[in-house]
Scaffold this motif. Structure first.
Motif, PDB file in Angstrom:
ATOM      1  N   TYR A   1      -6.869  -5.821   6.558  1.00  0.00           N
ATOM      2  CA  TYR A   1      -7.046  -6.869   5.546  1.00  0.00           C
ATOM      3  C   TYR A   1      -7.237  -8.245   6.178  1.00  0.00           C
ATOM      4  O   TYR A   1      -6.691  -9.242   5.732  1.00  0.00           O
TER       5      TYR A   1
ATOM      6  N   LYS B   1     -16.964   3.629   4.703  1.00  0.00           N
ATOM      7  CA  LYS B   1     -15.497   3.772   4.757  1.00  0.00           C
ATOM      8  C   LYS B   1     -14.918   4.127   3.382  1.00  0.00           C
ATOM      9  O   LYS B   1     -15.381   3.626   2.372  1.00  0.00           O
TER      10      LYS B   1
ATOM     11  N   ASP C   1       0.842  -1.195   0.000  1.00  0.00           N
ATOM     12  CA  ASP C   1       0.000   0.000   0.000  1.00  0.00           C
ATOM     13  C   ASP C   1       0.882   1.253   0.000  1.00  0.00           C
ATOM     14  O   ASP C   1       2.095   1.162   0.188  1.00  0.00           O
TER      15      ASP C   1
ATOM     16  N   PRO D   1     -10.820  -2.933   5.975  1.00  0.00           N
ATOM     17  CA  PRO D   1     -10.040  -2.220   4.960  1.00  0.00           C
ATOM     18  C   PRO D   1      -8.706  -1.688   5.466  1.00  0.00           C
ATOM     19  O   PRO D   1      -7.937  -1.122   4.699  1.00  0.00           O
ATOM     20  N   THR D   2      -8.413  -1.857   6.745  1.00  0.00           N
ATOM     21  CA  THR D   2      -7.135  -1.382   7.280  1.00  0.00           C
ATOM     22  C   THR D   2      -6.180  -2.543   7.545  1.00  0.00           C
ATOM     23  O   THR D   2      -5.011  -2.489   7.190  1.00  0.00           O
TER      24      THR D   2
ATOM     25  N   GLY E   1     -11.206   1.866   0.765  1.00  0.00           N
ATOM     26  CA  GLY E   1     -10.126   1.533   1.689  1.00  0.00           C
ATOM     27  C   GLY E   1      -9.750   2.688   2.593  1.00  0.00           C
ATOM     28  O   GLY E   1     -10.380   3.755   2.582  1.00  0.00           O
ATOM     29  N   THR E   2      -8.711   2.488   3.400  1.00  0.00           N
ATOM     30  CA  THR E   2      -8.307   3.530   4.344  1.00  0.00           C
ATOM     31  C   THR E   2      -6.826   3.874   4.173  1.00  0.00           C
ATOM     32  O   THR E   2      -6.244   4.553   5.012  1.00  0.00           O
ATOM     33  N   ASP E   3      -6.217   3.384   3.086  1.00  0.00           N
ATOM     34  CA  ASP E   3      -4.775   3.565   2.906  1.00  0.00           C
ATOM     35  C   ASP E   3      -4.377   5.042   2.842  1.00  0.00           C
ATOM     36  O   ASP E   3      -3.429   5.467   3.507  1.00  0.00           O
TER      37      ASP E   3
ATOM     38  N   ARG F   1      -4.479   6.687   6.307  1.00  0.00           N
ATOM     39  CA  ARG F   1      -3.389   6.252   7.193  1.00  0.00           C
ATOM     40  C   ARG F   1      -2.060   6.827   6.719  1.00  0.00           C
ATOM     41  O   ARG F   1      -1.224   7.243   7.524  1.00  0.00           O
TER      42      ARG F   1
ATOM     43  N   GLU G   1      -7.430   6.586  -5.013  1.00  0.00           N
ATOM     44  CA  GLU G   1      -8.835   6.588  -5.424  1.00  0.00           C
ATOM     45  C   GLU G   1      -9.700   6.247  -4.222  1.00  0.00           C
ATOM     46  O   GLU G   1      -9.189   5.920  -3.147  1.00  0.00           O
ATOM     47  N   ILE G   2     -11.020   6.333  -4.419  1.00  0.00           N
ATOM     48  CA  ILE G   2     -11.939   6.024  -3.330  1.00  0.00           C
ATOM     49  C   ILE G   2     -11.785   4.562  -2.898  1.00  0.00           C
ATOM     50  O   ILE G   2     -11.279   3.746  -3.642  1.00  0.00           O
TER      51      ILE G   2
ATOM     52  N   MET H   1     -12.764   6.663 -13.907  1.00  0.00           N
ATOM     53  CA  MET H   1     -13.251   7.433 -12.758  1.00  0.00           C
ATOM     54  C   MET H   1     -12.831   8.895 -12.857  1.00  0.00           C
ATOM     55  O   MET H   1     -13.618   9.798 -12.593  1.00  0.00           O
TER      56      MET H   1
END
Lengths: 289, 378
Positions: free
Chosen positions: B113, A256, A187, B110-111, A212-214, A217, A209-210, B263
């Motif tokens: 995994y 999220k 990531d 999502p953090t 996840g939370t990468d 963070r 991009e939209i 997008m």
């Protein structure tokens, strides 16, 4: 200098005799990458246009002192190929394959937490240190040697933005396609410390991009730990919630990973966000003055 | 792949999770029969089978006291769209006597995994609403997939949420069964909302959500059968033909290559005053067939006023894109909508020549092209 790959990279191509594998092995070699071996189960001892083929990654690594691998393996077998490369102790593993089941990627993620291997991808265009090594499928003319590090979740935007930077005279140290899957090997938050510590990288561009939370963070990490200039671009401001936009990772789900939360995180970290792709180069030029 | 409630409930039932007695109906006759067999003459619940959340608020869940009423409601539900989604069938269920409502779900965090278990003492609301409005009523546990969900962690959550001790074992049992389905079916989300405690103290899954990882469908031939019941599978059909398509609903129809680029183009159209009609990514394979399929799909969308083709060629050659586009356009006998074309990258000059020969102006600058496509809808 650069990150992860350079002229000392000794590359294995897993699946070198397949349709994609053979095509891209030829191109990577033309583009100056040092391919030392191919791996195809059951075809050990054969050769591909002068490149020796081994039956396993471990044999290839031991015989040729390989330190990196790229695989062109169909989705059903891709996670087995990745695990084989991790088991063999390959340092940098690139997996281009689109369509690996997410539960298999969770298993791989558990292994990666324990091992020193880097997995770049899957579902990505690979990575390139211009004029030194290309572990991927991108056309090289969009890139040239320089001091901008790029990390991106989108292959197509890597071109759009990389090409504009190149035309504006801003070459790249290393360009890393992280991939569009929900669970990836690497990531932003994993790659940013490498760019931060690379003396050849003077500025880092993140194309997110939209989903996840990468980004959130990573913005927090940069705010706390980094001193180089960073520029971000984010795709997906107009995407409706709960609809997957191509990439499995690009979905705003259960509240999220919204565009707004990512913008807010970047702003709080003092990282400028380009409104349009072309603004990335304008902001980069300004910051590097 | 999202499953319908009745499909998910069948899988739940096969895995010994209690669901209400019910029958899924496609005809008035089946509805009449179901009223008799499910309700035994008592009140029944009719639930629209639709692949979108929040159907209760949109009138998609009703109750009926008589067979005539049930048949009328069935007809009404089948004729409606919920948030734009068509109703596939109607599930008729017995009415449950509810003492308490809970939420249980498992998805991929999502953090970290890793699978994440969510339990709430406030069932019936959307989980993000619970998380926002009463976070203390939502318990979470991120688990190591190698070891599964330890019972003591489930019991800890139940204790912290103040759920009655009598439910500890049955609720733990439901969670374990859900996790088993989550793994066995390669799910990305499994959810019971609400999980109800009936007046006789049993836990029943009143609703059921199960989303399967599209990338893992090759491992589940048993799910192929379920696809026959999908009413609106245009997006699935297109995906199989190499066109990744999502309808969004505006007036500028896009055809692009690459998810990020598509997008970003949607965002640009929006920022410049237009409204993107769709996400349409043909990067899986650009040829006259895929281009024609994309053009046909996009040009037939409601409210569409212009088409924007936008691609940046790395390995994709722009002369090939131009040739494919022209072949598709001609094969369709032309389209009565204006098309704006932006190509850049490998072999762009040859692409421009081909476009020009066929009477199409071509942009290389992305922003000029988007502006033009937006101006055309004003």
């Amino acid at each position: 200098m650069s990150i992860l790959v350079d002229k000392n990279t000794r590359l294995i191509v897993q699946g070198i005799t397949g349709h994609q594998g053979s095509f891209h092995a030829r191109r990577m070699r033309q583009d100056g990458t040092n391919i030392v071996a191919g791996v195809v189960p059951g075809k050990g001892g054969q050769d591909f246009e002068g490149i020796e083929i081994f039956g396993t990654v471990l044999e290839a690594k031991l015989a040729k002192e390989a330190n990196a691998s790229i695989m062109f393996v169909p989705p059903k077998f891709a996670s087995a190929g990745i695990l084989e490369a991790i088991d063999a102790g390959i340092e940098v593993i690139v997996c281009i394959t689109d369509g690996i089941p997410v539960h298999e990627m969770m298993e791989i993620k558990e292994r990666l937490r324990e091992e020193k291997s880097w997995l770049i991808g899957p579902n990505n265009p690979g990575m390139i240190t211009p004029e030194e090594a290309k572990l991927g499928i991108m056309a090289i003319h969009a890139f040239k040697r320089g001091h901008v590090g790029i990390a991106t979740r989108s292959g197509s935007l890597t071109y759009e933005i990389g090409y504009e930077l190149t035309r504006a005279g801003l070459g790249q140290s290393t360009v890393v396609g992280l991939g569009g899957d929900y669970v990836k090997g690497t990531d932003f938050i994993d790659i940013v410390p490498l760019f931060e510590n690379d003396p050849d990288t003077h500025l880092v561009v993140m194309v997110g991009e939209i989903g996840g939370t990468d980004e959130e963070r990573t913005a927090e990490y940069i705010r706390a730990k980094c001193s180089k200039p960073y520029v971000a671009y984010l795709a997906g401001s107009s995407a409706p919630p709960d609809q997957q936009m191509g990439h499995a990772g690009a979905i705003v789900s259960q509240g999220k990973g919204t565009f707004q939360s990512k913008i807010k995180a970047f702003e709080e970290a003092g990282i400028p966000v380009a409104k349009y792709p072309r603004e990335v180069k304008d902001i980069a030029l300004e910051l590097l003055k | 792949m999202k499953l319908y409630e009745y499909q998910a409930k069948k899988i739940f039932k096969d895995n010994s999770i209690s669901v209400p007695n019910g029958t899924v109906c496609s005809t008035e006759k089946e509805t009449g029969d179901a009223f008799a067999s499910v309700g035994k003459g008592q009140e029944v619940i009719l639930k629209s089978q639709v692949l979108v959340g929040g159907r209760g608020k949109s009138g998609g869940i009703r109750s009926a006291q008589t067979v005539a009423e049930a048949v009328d409601i069935f007809k009404e539900l089948m004729d409606t769209h919920i948030k734009g989604f068509p109703v596939a069938k109607v599930l008729i269920e017995e009415k449950a006597e509810i003492r308490n409502e809970y939420y249980v779900g498992i998805t991929i965090d999502p953090t970290f995994y890793r699978p994440i278990l969510l339990i709430s003492s406030r069932g019936g609301m959307e989980v993000e609403t619970i998380a926002r409005e009463s976070p203390s009523a939502l318990g979470q546990y991120i688990l190591n997939p190698r070891y599964g969900i330890p019972s003591h962690e489930i019991l800890r959550l139940i204790g912290e949420l103040g759920i009655s001790k009598g439910l500890s074992m049955p609720l733990t049992d439901v969670v374990k069964k859900l996790y088993k389905i989550f793994c066995n079916y390669d799910a990305t989300l499994i959810e019971i909302n609400p999980l109800v405690e009936s007046s006789d103290g049993r836990l029943i899954a009143l609703d059921a959500r199960l989303n399967i990882d599209n990338n893992a469908l090759f491992k589940h031939p048993e799910l192929e059968e379920l696809k026959k019941d999908f009413v609106d599978n245009k997006e699935t059909y297109l995906k199989e033909k190499g066109v990744d398509f999502v309808y969004v609903g505006g007036n500028v129809g896009l055809i692009c290559a690459g998810a990020g680029m598509t997008m970003a183009t949607m965002d640009l159209v929006n920022a410049m005053g237009g409204k993107p009609a769709c996400f349409c990514d043909v990067s899986a394979g650009i040829n006259p067939q895929s281009m024609e399929l994309a053009l046909r799909t996009v040009s037939s969308l409601d409210g569409i006023q212009s088409i924007l083709l936008n691609m940046f060629g790395g390995l994709t050659r722009m002369d090939e894109v131009a040739t494919s586009f022209i072949a598709a356009w001609q094969n369709m006998g032309g389209i009565s909508l204006p098309a704006v074309i932006r190509l850049e990258g490998t072999n762009v000059e040859e692409g421009r020549r081909i476009m020009k020969e066929n009477g199409f102006e071509m942009f290389t600058n992305l922003y000029d092209a988007v502006q033009k496509a937006v101006d055309l809808v004003r």
